[in-house]
Design an enzyme around this catalytic site. Structure first.
Site, PDB file in Angstrom:
ATOM      1  N   CYS A 183       0.768  -1.447  -0.074  1.00 31.23           N
ATOM      2  CA  CYS A 183      -0.244  -0.017  -0.004  1.00 31.23           C
ATOM      3  C   CYS A 183       0.872   1.184   0.199  1.00 31.23           C
ATOM      4  O   CYS A 183       2.026   1.293   0.517  1.00 31.23           O
ATOM      5  CB  CYS A 183      -0.832   0.099   1.149  1.00 31.23           C
ATOM      6  SG  CYS A 183      -1.841  -1.438   1.454  1.00 31.23           S
TER       7      CYS A 183
ATOM      8  N   ARG B  82       4.155   0.008  -6.211  1.00 32.49           N
ATOM      9  CA  ARG B  82       4.227  -0.670  -5.055  1.00 32.49           C
ATOM     10  C   ARG B  82       3.161  -1.995  -5.120  1.00 32.49           C
ATOM     11  O   ARG B  82       3.465  -3.039  -4.479  1.00 32.49           O
ATOM     12  CB  ARG B  82       3.950   0.163  -3.918  1.00 32.49           C
ATOM     13  CG  ARG B  82       4.880   1.177  -3.591  1.00 32.49           C
ATOM     14  CD  ARG B  82       4.535   2.318  -2.354  1.00 32.49           C
ATOM     15  NE  ARG B  82       4.519   1.559  -1.388  1.00 32.49           N
ATOM     16  CZ  ARG B  82       5.324   1.678  -0.405  1.00 32.49           C
ATOM     17  NH1 ARG B  82       6.510   2.206  -0.513  1.00 32.49           N
ATOM     18  NH2 ARG B  82       5.298   1.067   0.885  1.00 32.49           N
TER      19      ARG B  82
ATOM     20  N   TRP C 110      -3.509  -2.413  -1.327  1.00 32.42           N
ATOM     21  CA  TRP C 110      -3.416  -3.739  -1.598  1.00 32.42           C
ATOM     22  C   TRP C 110      -4.242  -4.651  -0.631  1.00 32.42           C
ATOM     23  O   TRP C 110      -3.838  -4.601   0.659  1.00 32.42           O
ATOM     24  CB  TRP C 110      -1.861  -4.142  -1.574  1.00 32.42           C
ATOM     25  CG  TRP C 110      -1.615  -5.410  -2.353  1.00 32.42           C
ATOM     26  CD1 TRP C 110      -1.586  -5.449  -3.565  1.00 32.42           C
ATOM     27  CD2 TRP C 110      -1.345  -6.555  -1.587  1.00 32.42           C
ATOM     28  NE1 TRP C 110      -1.098  -6.776  -3.728  1.00 32.42           N
ATOM     29  CE2 TRP C 110      -0.833  -7.608  -2.502  1.00 32.42           C
ATOM     30  CE3 TRP C 110      -1.016  -6.899  -0.129  1.00 32.42           C
ATOM     31  CZ2 TRP C 110      -0.311  -8.741  -1.955  1.00 32.42           C
ATOM     32  CZ3 TRP C 110      -0.753  -8.330   0.222  1.00 32.42           C
ATOM     33  CH2 TRP C 110      -0.647  -9.012  -1.037  1.00 32.42           C
TER      34      TRP C 110
ATOM     35  N   ASN D 179      -1.369   2.002   6.200  1.00 28.01           N
ATOM     36  CA  ASN D 179      -0.539   0.844   5.854  1.00 28.01           C
ATOM     37  C   ASN D 179      -0.126  -0.182   6.892  1.00 28.01           C
ATOM     38  O   ASN D 179       0.162   0.340   8.011  1.00 28.01           O
ATOM     39  CB  ASN D 179       0.861   1.365   5.163  1.00 28.01           C
ATOM     40  CG  ASN D 179       0.743   2.012   3.852  1.00 28.01           C
ATOM     41  OD1 ASN D 179      -0.411   1.931   3.460  1.00 28.01           O
ATOM     42  ND2 ASN D 179       1.808   2.392   3.252  1.00 28.01           N
ATOM     43  N   GLY D 180      -0.064  -1.422   6.704  1.00 31.06           N
ATOM     44  CA  GLY D 180      -0.143  -2.394   7.590  1.00 31.06           C
ATOM     45  C   GLY D 180      -1.318  -3.118   7.983  1.00 31.06           C
ATOM     46  O   GLY D 180      -2.169  -3.351   7.109  1.00 31.06           O
TER      47      GLY D 180
ATOM     48  N   GLU E 222      15.500 -18.179  -9.483  1.00 31.05           N
ATOM     49  CA  GLU E 222      15.388 -16.995  -9.926  1.00 31.05           C
ATOM     50  C   GLU E 222      14.559 -16.909 -11.371  1.00 31.05           C
ATOM     51  O   GLU E 222      13.785 -15.925 -11.637  1.00 31.05           O
ATOM     52  CB  GLU E 222      16.501 -16.206  -9.895  1.00 31.05           C
ATOM     53  CG  GLU E 222      16.403 -14.652 -10.219  1.00 31.05           C
ATOM     54  CD  GLU E 222      15.407 -14.038  -9.492  1.00 31.05           C
ATOM     55  OE1 GLU E 222      15.152 -12.814  -9.720  1.00 31.05           O
ATOM     56  OE2 GLU E 222      14.959 -14.549  -8.303  1.00 31.05           O
TER      57      GLU E 222
ATOM     58  N   LYS F  15      10.775 -15.366 -12.026  1.00 30.31           N
ATOM     59  CA  LYS F  15      10.534 -14.098 -12.949  1.00 30.31           C
ATOM     60  C   LYS F  15       9.561 -14.448 -13.908  1.00 30.31           C
ATOM     61  O   LYS F  15       8.603 -13.611 -14.041  1.00 30.31           O
ATOM     62  CB  LYS F  15      11.671 -13.717 -13.586  1.00 30.31           C
ATOM     63  CG  LYS F  15      12.889 -13.109 -13.006  1.00 30.31           C
ATOM     64  CD  LYS F  15      12.262 -11.556 -12.380  1.00 30.31           C
ATOM     65  CE  LYS F  15      12.992 -11.068 -11.203  1.00 30.31           C
ATOM     66  NZ  LYS F  15      12.534 -11.841  -9.855  1.00 30.31           N
TER      67      LYS F  15
ATOM     68  N   GLU G 134       6.059 -14.735 -12.161  1.00 32.78           N
ATOM     69  CA  GLU G 134       5.847 -13.281 -11.627  1.00 32.78           C
ATOM     70  C   GLU G 134       4.996 -12.440 -12.664  1.00 32.78           C
ATOM     71  O   GLU G 134       3.934 -11.861 -12.396  1.00 32.78           O
ATOM     72  CB  GLU G 134       6.817 -12.359 -11.260  1.00 32.78           C
ATOM     73  CG  GLU G 134       7.314 -12.981  -9.806  1.00 32.78           C
ATOM     74  CD  GLU G 134       8.540 -12.136  -9.466  1.00 32.78           C
ATOM     75  OE1 GLU G 134       8.395 -11.530  -8.186  1.00 32.78           O
ATOM     76  OE2 GLU G 134       9.193 -12.055 -10.083  1.00 32.78           O
TER      77      GLU G 134
ATOM     78  N   HIS H 201      13.878 -38.028  -9.541  1.00 35.39           N
ATOM     79  CA  HIS H 201      13.261 -38.199  -8.112  1.00 35.39           C
ATOM     80  C   HIS H 201      11.813 -37.681  -8.231  1.00 35.39           C
ATOM     81  O   HIS H 201      11.355 -37.113  -7.146  1.00 35.39           O
ATOM     82  CB  HIS H 201      14.050 -37.641  -7.140  1.00 35.39           C
ATOM     83  CG  HIS H 201      15.489 -38.299  -6.939  1.00 35.39           C
ATOM     84  ND1 HIS H 201      15.643 -39.466  -6.071  1.00 35.39           N
ATOM     85  CD2 HIS H 201      16.565 -38.008  -7.654  1.00 35.39           C
ATOM     86  CE1 HIS H 201      16.790 -39.897  -6.116  1.00 35.39           C
ATOM     87  NE2 HIS H 201      17.586 -39.115  -6.883  1.00 35.39           N
TER      88      HIS H 201
ATOM     89  N   LYS I 221       5.510  -4.675  -4.743  1.00 31.53           N
ATOM     90  CA  LYS I 221       6.924  -4.310  -4.994  1.00 31.53           C
ATOM     91  C   LYS I 221       7.548  -4.582  -3.515  1.00 31.53           C
ATOM     92  O   LYS I 221       8.888  -5.232  -3.412  1.00 31.53           O
ATOM     93  CB  LYS I 221       7.480  -2.880  -5.357  1.00 31.53           C
ATOM     94  CG  LYS I 221       9.001  -2.534  -5.628  1.00 31.53           C
ATOM     95  CD  LYS I 221       9.418  -3.426  -6.574  1.00 31.53           C
ATOM     96  CE  LYS I 221      11.220  -3.305  -6.833  1.00 31.53           C
ATOM     97  NZ  LYS I 221      11.734  -4.227  -7.818  1.00 31.53           N
TER      98      LYS I 221
END
Length: 613
Positions: free
Chosen positions: A2, A27, A75, A100-101, A485, A489, A492, A508, A608
């Protein structure tokens, strides 16, 4: 996560608030809103779901004017992303709040407030803040006193901005576990969750500390600490500029940030190496003393930073000859780990505000005073740097795209330098070895620039993913972390389900997933595991998969039908190889996302900076 922006301005503040929200869009959010204290001393609120442009369109069709206001990008945590759940929240036309929080005890507070006759119009936890302040104001003389009283009942994290017709020339700001800055200007004073929201109006900032409460007027800022004592906080001049947060000639921030990596790495190395030596003092004036005492390393991180830490585990044990462990911060903080003396806790975070990483570090410090802490971070004024004994700042510059690129590679550079620095202090690395590694690091900017020239070839490869819904990434050793990574990406920003495995683990279980509709991306450096990897590739190809192999030019992977081999570069060492092989994976993810038509810079459901659990 947020975003907050607010202020008291000499003229109509509406457009300034909207501009601030636009600079916080990176964000991640699902709705936006603002409330203005009008010239008639009433609260006028406008909210909208979706992008800030939707809010802006609503504002343009409404006459809204005032010099005091607060705004927010939300958010969703408690309650769906709807207009009624968007911030700001208002209580009885007298208290306006952005937050925020997470208020963890909001259900208990809500029940108590309902018993006092308060009605709830949203599903959020934030609404209890507005009601708590309104209730406290009944027995307080000022809005400041009401906020100071109300927050004593909150459990969880918050940064809040509060306005009220009862104190029409004030904004009250409070911070606990979530970042908040104050911007100072000769045209007024402002608050924001990120200084980027205010760069159009000021470059002078006060970074609030944990538990701070600020009483802000047009021409003054008064700050109280968590004990209610008036304190002075330093004013700092930001070196950021508006130009740094524009896309320039690039189509997306992510693309721009991918191509900024040669410079970002050069900047991160600057003043950290000299005459083929790593400067241990780059980690702090007392770093050498601490590194000589350290007996083990514990790395704590989340997401992309966790992947960087996985690479570092190989380096630290190989180069510095010191035991290294890594764990996801959100898990580490909730178990009961054995914390041994003389452990160096390394936290990695682009923003320095990652809630789980910050909480894990605080928990460790409370349990054992005989440990040391190092933050690897891209933000000098972050909560994480303030909590840490040592700090190494990556100089990646502003990273707007949610999918981290240059922050990741500069973190790897920082961790490479750390591995050498600790190795030197423990007398586990020779001058010759140090020189070889430093020379390799110096080559990185040019090697990355060369690798970026492969973009046209990668664009062609990306087209083959148009109708794909799954992908597998393979790597061995440190390249497994780079494969992780790459998979992160891709998922995402393209929303393709992607997983990464050590290539030796294929038999396996993962080999059961391989078919003609599941592309397999492999990383083939020219190292001691190359022959084993080649055998793994044969196993994959015999199952009919489309394959993409990014190889060192000296690896000489044998071409097969349905296999695309992309020579990435050559003569890479154990430090340079993971960083270089990251670049084509970033480009592949970016161009697949373009083909899929997703929102590259602001992918769905993501933020973000994850500043709440």
């Amino acid at each position: 996560m947020c975003g907050i922006v607010g202020g008291i301005y000499q003229s109509n503040i509406t457009s300034l608030l909207v501009d601030g929200l636009k600079h916080l869009e990176y964000r991640g959010y699902d709705s936006a809103g603002l409330v203005i204290l009008t010239h008639n001393n009433t609260l006028q609120r406008i909210r909208a779901t979706g992008k800030v442009t939707n809010l802006e369109n609503s504002i343009n069709s409404t006459a809204i004017n005032g010099t005091i206001g607060i705004a927010h990008t939300r958010w969703a945590t408690h309650g769906k992303p709807t207009t009624k759940n968007a911030h700001p929240h208002i209580c009885n036309d007298n208290i306006g709040v952005v937050h925020n929080g997470i208020i963890e005890n909001f259900l208990a507070l809500k029940a108590e407030q309902q018993a006092h006759g308060y009605n709830f119009t949203s599903d959020t936890d934030t609404e209890v803040i507005a009601h708590a302040i309104h209730h406290a104001l009944k027995n307080c003389n000022t809005l400041l006193e009401a906020v100071q009283k109300a927050i004593t009942s909150f459990e969880g994290t918050y940064s809040i901005g509060v306005i009220s017709p009862a104190n029409p020339e004030h904004i009250i700001a409070a911070k606990s576990g979530s970042p908040l800055v104050i911007g100072l200007s000769n045209q007024g004073n402002f608050i924001a969750s990120d200084q980027m929201a205010l760069l159009s109006i000021t470059n002078q900032f006060i970074f609030l500390e944990e538990g701070d409460i600020a009483d802000i007027t047009l021409d003054s800022v008064t700050i109280f600490d968590k004990n209610g004592t008036q304190v002075k906080r330093k004013t700092k001049t930001s070196k950021l500029t508006q130009g740094e947060i524009s896309k320039g000639d690039y189509a997306h921030y992510m693309q721009k940030e991918i191509f900024e990596q040669p410079q970002a790495i050069a900047d991160t190395l600057e003043s950290r190496i000299t005459k083929n030596k790593v400067l241990v003092s780059a980690f702090g004036y007392n770093a050498e003393t601490i590194f000589k005492k350290v007996e083990r390393i514990q790395i704590i991180a989340c997401g992309t930073s966790y992947n960087a830490g996985l690479v570092a585990k190989y380096w630290l044990e190989d180069i510095a000859k010191i035991p290294a462990h890594i764990e996801v911060a959100s898990e580490y903080r909730y178990r009961n780990p054995l914390i041994l003396d003389n452990t160096l806790f390394v936290t990695i975070s682009q923003s320095g505000e990652t809630a789980d990483t910050l909480a894990a570090l605080k928990a460790v410090k409370e349990r054992n005073n005989n440990i040391h802490s190092l933050a690897i971070c891209n933000s000098a004024e972050s909560s994480l740097t303030r909590e840490s004994e040592l700090t190494f700042l990556t100089h990646a510059g502003i990273e707007i795209g949610v999918a981290s690129t240059k922050a990741f590679t500069t973190q790897l550079v920082a961790l490479a330098l750390l591995s050498v620095a600790i190795g030197k202090c423990r007398q586990q690395i020779s001058t010759k070895q140090e020189t070889i590694i430093v020379n390799g690091l110096k080559r990185l900017p040019n090697l990355i620039a060369k690798t970026l020239k492969q973009e046209p070839q990668i664009i062609t490869l990306a087209k083959t993913f148009k109708d794909k819904f799954n992908a597998l990434f393979l790597g061995r050793g440190a390249m497994h972390a780079i494969a992780m990574e790459g998979a992160l990406k891709l998922k995402e920003i393209s929303y393709i389900h992607a997983e990464a495995y050590p290539a030796g683990e294929l038999k396996h279980g993962p080999i059961a997933l391989i078919d003609k509709d599941t592309p397999v991306i492999a990383i083939a450096p020219n190292d001691e595991l190359l022959d084993k990897l080649k055998s793994n590739l044969q196993e994959v190809k015999s199952r009919g998969s489309q394959m993409i192999v990014f190889e060192d030019e000296a690896s000489n992977v044998e071409p097969m039908e349905g296999m695309n081999i992309i020579p990435t570069t050559h003569n890479l060492g154990r430090i340079t190889a993971p960083i270089i092989f990251t670049i084509p994976l970033q480009l592949l993810s970016y161009h697949v996302a373009l083909i899929k038509g997703t929102d590259v810079d602001q992918p769905r459901n993501l933020a973000k900076s994850v500043t709440v659990e």
